[in-house]
Write a protein that holds these residues in place. Structure first.
Motif, PDB file in Angstrom:
ATOM      1  N   SER A  57       0.820  -1.217   0.000  1.00  0.00           N
ATOM      2  CA  SER A  57       0.000   0.000   0.000  1.00  0.00           C
ATOM      3  C   SER A  57       0.853   1.266   0.000  1.00  0.00           C
ATOM      4  CB  SER A  57      -0.934   0.002   1.203  1.00  0.00           C
ATOM      5  OG  SER A  57      -0.181  -0.039   2.399  1.00  0.00           O
ATOM      6  N   ASP A  58       2.144   1.151   0.322  1.00  0.00           N
ATOM      7  CA  ASP A  58       3.001   2.332   0.362  1.00  0.00           C
ATOM      8  C   ASP A  58       3.809   2.529  -0.918  1.00  0.00           C
ATOM      9  OD1 ASP A  58       4.696   0.205   0.721  1.00  0.00           O
ATOM     10  OD2 ASP A  58       5.760   1.042   2.442  1.00  0.00           O
ATOM     11  N   GLY A  59       3.391   1.918  -2.024  1.00  0.00           N
ATOM     12  CA  GLY A  59       4.031   2.138  -3.316  1.00  0.00           C
ATOM     13  C   GLY A  59       5.305   1.348  -3.532  1.00  0.00           C
ATOM     14  N   GLN A  60       5.488   0.287  -2.801  1.00  0.00           N
ATOM     15  CA  GLN A  60       6.651  -0.564  -2.981  1.00  0.00           C
ATOM     16  C   GLN A  60       6.209  -1.961  -3.390  1.00  0.00           C
ATOM     17  OE1 GLN A  60       9.147  -0.477   0.499  1.00  0.00           O
ATOM     18  NE2 GLN A  60       9.960   1.518  -0.054  1.00  0.00           N
ATOM     19  N   CYS A  61       7.186  -2.780  -3.780  1.00  0.00           N
ATOM     20  CA  CYS A  61       6.928  -4.171  -4.121  1.00  0.00           C
ATOM     21  C   CYS A  61       7.762  -5.059  -3.223  1.00  0.00           C
ATOM     22  CB  CYS A  61       7.306  -4.462  -5.570  1.00  0.00           C
ATOM     23  SG  CYS A  61       6.277  -3.636  -6.761  1.00  0.00           S
ATOM     24  N   VAL A  62       7.174  -6.153  -2.781  1.00  0.00           N
ATOM     25  CA  VAL A  62       7.909  -7.173  -2.038  1.00  0.00           C
ATOM     26  C   VAL A  62       8.210  -8.278  -3.047  1.00  0.00           C
ATOM     27  CG1 VAL A  62       7.840  -8.814  -0.139  1.00  0.00           C
ATOM     28  CG2 VAL A  62       6.761  -6.576   0.108  1.00  0.00           C
ATOM     29  N   VAL A  63       9.490  -8.401  -3.394  1.00  0.00           N
ATOM     30  CA  VAL A  63       9.919  -9.347  -4.422  1.00  0.00           C
ATOM     31  C   VAL A  63      10.714 -10.459  -3.745  1.00  0.00           C
ATOM     32  CG1 VAL A  63      11.228  -9.634  -6.558  1.00  0.00           C
ATOM     33  CG2 VAL A  63      10.021  -7.483  -6.116  1.00  0.00           C
ATOM     34  N   THR A  64      10.346 -11.706  -4.040  1.00  0.00           N
ATOM     35  CA  THR A  64      11.036 -12.865  -3.483  1.00  0.00           C
ATOM     36  C   THR A  64      11.655 -13.660  -4.618  1.00  0.00           C
ATOM     37  OG1 THR A  64       9.447 -12.954  -1.672  1.00  0.00           O
ATOM     38  CG2 THR A  64      10.789 -14.918  -2.024  1.00  0.00           C
ATOM     39  N   VAL A  65      12.959 -13.958  -4.489  1.00  0.00           N
ATOM     40  CA  VAL A  65      13.682 -14.727  -5.509  1.00  0.00           C
ATOM     41  C   VAL A  65      14.430 -15.874  -4.849  1.00  0.00           C
ATOM     42  CG1 VAL A  65      13.963 -12.787  -7.105  1.00  0.00           C
ATOM     43  CG2 VAL A  65      15.673 -13.184  -5.354  1.00  0.00           C
ATOM     44  N   LEU A  66      14.731 -16.894  -5.653  1.00  0.00           N
ATOM     45  CA  LEU A  66      15.597 -17.990  -5.236  1.00  0.00           C
ATOM     46  C   LEU A  66      16.942 -17.792  -5.923  1.00  0.00           C
ATOM     47  CD1 LEU A  66      13.594 -21.351  -5.316  1.00  0.00           C
ATOM     48  CD2 LEU A  66      14.555 -20.180  -3.346  1.00  0.00           C
ATOM     49  N   ILE A  67      18.000 -17.711  -5.118  1.00  0.00           N
ATOM     50  CA  ILE A  67      19.341 -17.525  -5.671  1.00  0.00           C
ATOM     51  C   ILE A  67      20.043 -18.873  -5.599  1.00  0.00           C
ATOM     52  CG2 ILE A  67      21.541 -16.326  -5.399  1.00  0.00           C
ATOM     53  CD1 ILE A  67      19.942 -14.028  -4.121  1.00  0.00           C
ATOM     54  N   PRO A  68      20.537 -19.385  -6.753  1.00  0.00           N
ATOM     55  CA  PRO A  68      21.188 -20.699  -6.755  1.00  0.00           C
ATOM     56  C   PRO A  68      22.395 -20.730  -5.818  1.00  0.00           C
ATOM     57  CG  PRO A  68      20.948 -19.833  -8.991  1.00  0.00           C
ATOM     58  CD  PRO A  68      20.537 -18.754  -8.052  1.00  0.00           C
ATOM     59  N   GLY A  69      22.543 -21.844  -5.100  1.00  0.00           N
ATOM     60  CA  GLY A  69      23.684 -22.024  -4.201  1.00  0.00           C
ATOM     61  C   GLY A  69      24.830 -22.695  -4.939  1.00  0.00           C
ATOM     62  N   ASN A  70      25.986 -22.724  -4.319  1.00  0.00           N
ATOM     63  CA  ASN A  70      27.159 -23.384  -4.908  1.00  0.00           C
ATOM     64  C   ASN A  70      27.079 -24.881  -4.641  1.00  0.00           C
ATOM     65  OD1 ASN A  70      28.130 -20.918  -5.719  1.00  0.00           O
ATOM     66  ND2 ASN A  70      29.351 -20.614  -3.875  1.00  0.00           N
ATOM     67  N   GLY A  71      26.283 -25.566  -5.413  1.00  0.00           N
ATOM     68  CA  GLY A  71      26.116 -26.999  -5.246  1.00  0.00           C
ATOM     69  C   GLY A  71      25.171 -27.371  -4.115  1.00  0.00           C
ATOM     70  N   GLY A  72      24.722 -26.417  -3.344  1.00  0.00           N
ATOM     71  CA  GLY A  72      23.824 -26.684  -2.219  1.00  0.00           C
ATOM     72  C   GLY A  72      22.422 -26.188  -2.516  1.00  0.00           C
ATOM     73  N   ARG A  73      21.691 -25.995  -1.461  1.00  0.00           N
ATOM     74  CA  ARG A  73      20.318 -25.506  -1.599  1.00  0.00           C
ATOM     75  C   ARG A  73      20.326 -24.038  -2.025  1.00  0.00           C
ATOM     76  NH1 ARG A  73      16.578 -27.211   3.313  1.00  0.00           N
ATOM     77  NH2 ARG A  73      15.291 -25.854   2.052  1.00  0.00           N
ATOM     78  N   PRO A  74      19.352 -23.646  -2.832  1.00  0.00           N
ATOM     79  CA  PRO A  74      19.257 -22.226  -3.193  1.00  0.00           C
ATOM     80  C   PRO A  74      18.840 -21.388  -1.983  1.00  0.00           C
ATOM     81  CG  PRO A  74      17.443 -23.459  -4.155  1.00  0.00           C
ATOM     82  CD  PRO A  74      18.335 -24.445  -3.484  1.00  0.00           C
ATOM     83  N   LYS A  75      19.195 -20.117  -2.022  1.00  0.00           N
ATOM     84  CA  LYS A  75      18.867 -19.204  -0.926  1.00  0.00           C
ATOM     85  C   LYS A  75      17.647 -18.377  -1.326  1.00  0.00           C
ATOM     86  CE  LYS A  75      21.368 -15.448   0.310  1.00  0.00           C
ATOM     87  NZ  LYS A  75      22.510 -14.679   0.803  1.00  0.00           N
ATOM     88  N   LYS A  76      16.669 -18.302  -0.432  1.00  0.00           N
ATOM     89  CA  LYS A  76      15.456 -17.513  -0.662  1.00  0.00           C
ATOM     90  C   LYS A  76      15.700 -16.105  -0.124  1.00  0.00           C
ATOM     91  CE  LYS A  76      10.567 -17.539   0.552  1.00  0.00           C
ATOM     92  NZ  LYS A  76       9.535 -18.279   1.277  1.00  0.00           N
ATOM     93  N   VAL A  77      15.553 -15.097  -1.003  1.00  0.00           N
ATOM     94  CA  VAL A  77      15.794 -13.701  -0.630  1.00  0.00           C
ATOM     95  C   VAL A  77      14.544 -12.880  -0.923  1.00  0.00           C
ATOM     96  CG1 VAL A  77      17.189 -11.650  -1.095  1.00  0.00           C
ATOM     97  CG2 VAL A  77      18.257 -13.899  -1.089  1.00  0.00           C
ATOM     98  N   THR A  78      14.130 -12.078   0.054  1.00  0.00           N
ATOM     99  CA  THR A  78      12.976 -11.190  -0.119  1.00  0.00           C
ATOM    100  C   THR A  78      13.468  -9.751  -0.006  1.00  0.00           C
ATOM    101  OG1 THR A  78      11.481 -12.837   0.807  1.00  0.00           O
ATOM    102  CG2 THR A  78      10.705 -10.566   0.768  1.00  0.00           C
ATOM    103  N   MET A  79      13.093  -8.926  -0.994  1.00  0.00           N
ATOM    104  CA  MET A  79      13.521  -7.514  -1.011  1.00  0.00           C
ATOM    105  C   MET A  79      12.304  -6.614  -1.184  1.00  0.00           C
ATOM    106  SD  MET A  79      16.790  -7.869  -3.577  1.00  0.00           S
ATOM    107  CE  MET A  79      17.484  -6.284  -3.223  1.00  0.00           C
ATOM    108  N   ARG A  80      12.336  -5.451  -0.523  1.00  0.00           N
ATOM    109  CA  ARG A  80      11.325  -4.407  -0.744  1.00  0.00           C
ATOM    110  C   ARG A  80      11.958  -3.360  -1.646  1.00  0.00           C
ATOM    111  NH1 ARG A  80       6.977  -4.203   2.950  1.00  0.00           N
ATOM    112  NH2 ARG A  80       6.707  -2.005   2.543  1.00  0.00           N
ATOM    113  N   VAL A  81      11.332  -3.119  -2.782  1.00  0.00           N
ATOM    114  CA  VAL A  81      11.863  -2.158  -3.746  1.00  0.00           C
ATOM    115  C   VAL A  81      10.751  -1.215  -4.192  1.00  0.00           C
ATOM    116  CG1 VAL A  81      13.723  -3.628  -4.592  1.00  0.00           C
ATOM    117  CG2 VAL A  81      11.494  -3.790  -5.630  1.00  0.00           C
ATOM    118  N   PRO A  82      11.087   0.045  -4.530  1.00  0.00           N
ATOM    119  CA  PRO A  82      10.067   0.968  -5.015  1.00  0.00           C
ATOM    120  C   PRO A  82       9.585   0.565  -6.407  1.00  0.00           C
ATOM    121  CG  PRO A  82      12.222   2.013  -5.040  1.00  0.00           C
ATOM    122  CD  PRO A  82      12.400   0.671  -4.405  1.00  0.00           C
ATOM    123  N   MET A  83       8.329   0.892  -6.703  1.00  0.00           N
ATOM    124  CA  MET A  83       7.774   0.599  -8.035  1.00  0.00           C
ATOM    125  C   MET A  83       8.273   1.587  -9.047  1.00  0.00           C
ATOM    126  SD  MET A  83       3.871  -0.603  -7.863  1.00  0.00           S
ATOM    127  CE  MET A  83       3.167  -0.667  -6.253  1.00  0.00           C
TER     128      MET A  83
END
Length: 83
Positions: A57-83
């Motif tokens: 509601s404050d004009g931002q986006c909550v974006v969640t991505v999976l970043i590949p790991g080095n042979g392991g499990r991917p890392k889940k990252v959530t970022m708040r960014v302006p639209m």
């Protein structure tokens, strides 16, 4: 044979009575802006895979991505960014 209701309605319309004003609420809905561009920027910056992008509601986006790991499990990252 004519219905008494039809006759009364016709008589009222011919006599010059104005129809009753009906207050109908507006059907216009304000739409949130799109998080597509913000999500594309986060994916390009992190090199991850997009999981979700939600507007706030404050004009931002909550974006969640999976970043590949080095042979392991991917890392889940959530970022708040302006639209």
């Amino acid at each position: 044979m004519s219905s008494p209701l039809i006759i009364a309605t016709l008589a009222a319309s011919l006599s010059g009575f104005a129809p009753l004003a009906i207050d109908v609420p507006s059907a216009v809905v304000e739409v949130e802006r799109d998080c597509g561009q913000a999500a594309a920027e986060v994916v390009a910056k992190t090199g991850g895979e997009l999981l979700s992008a939600q507007p706030t509601s404050d004009g931002q986006c909550v974006v969640t991505v999976l970043i590949p790991g080095n042979g392991g499990r991917p890392k889940k990252v959530t970022m708040r960014v302006p639209m």
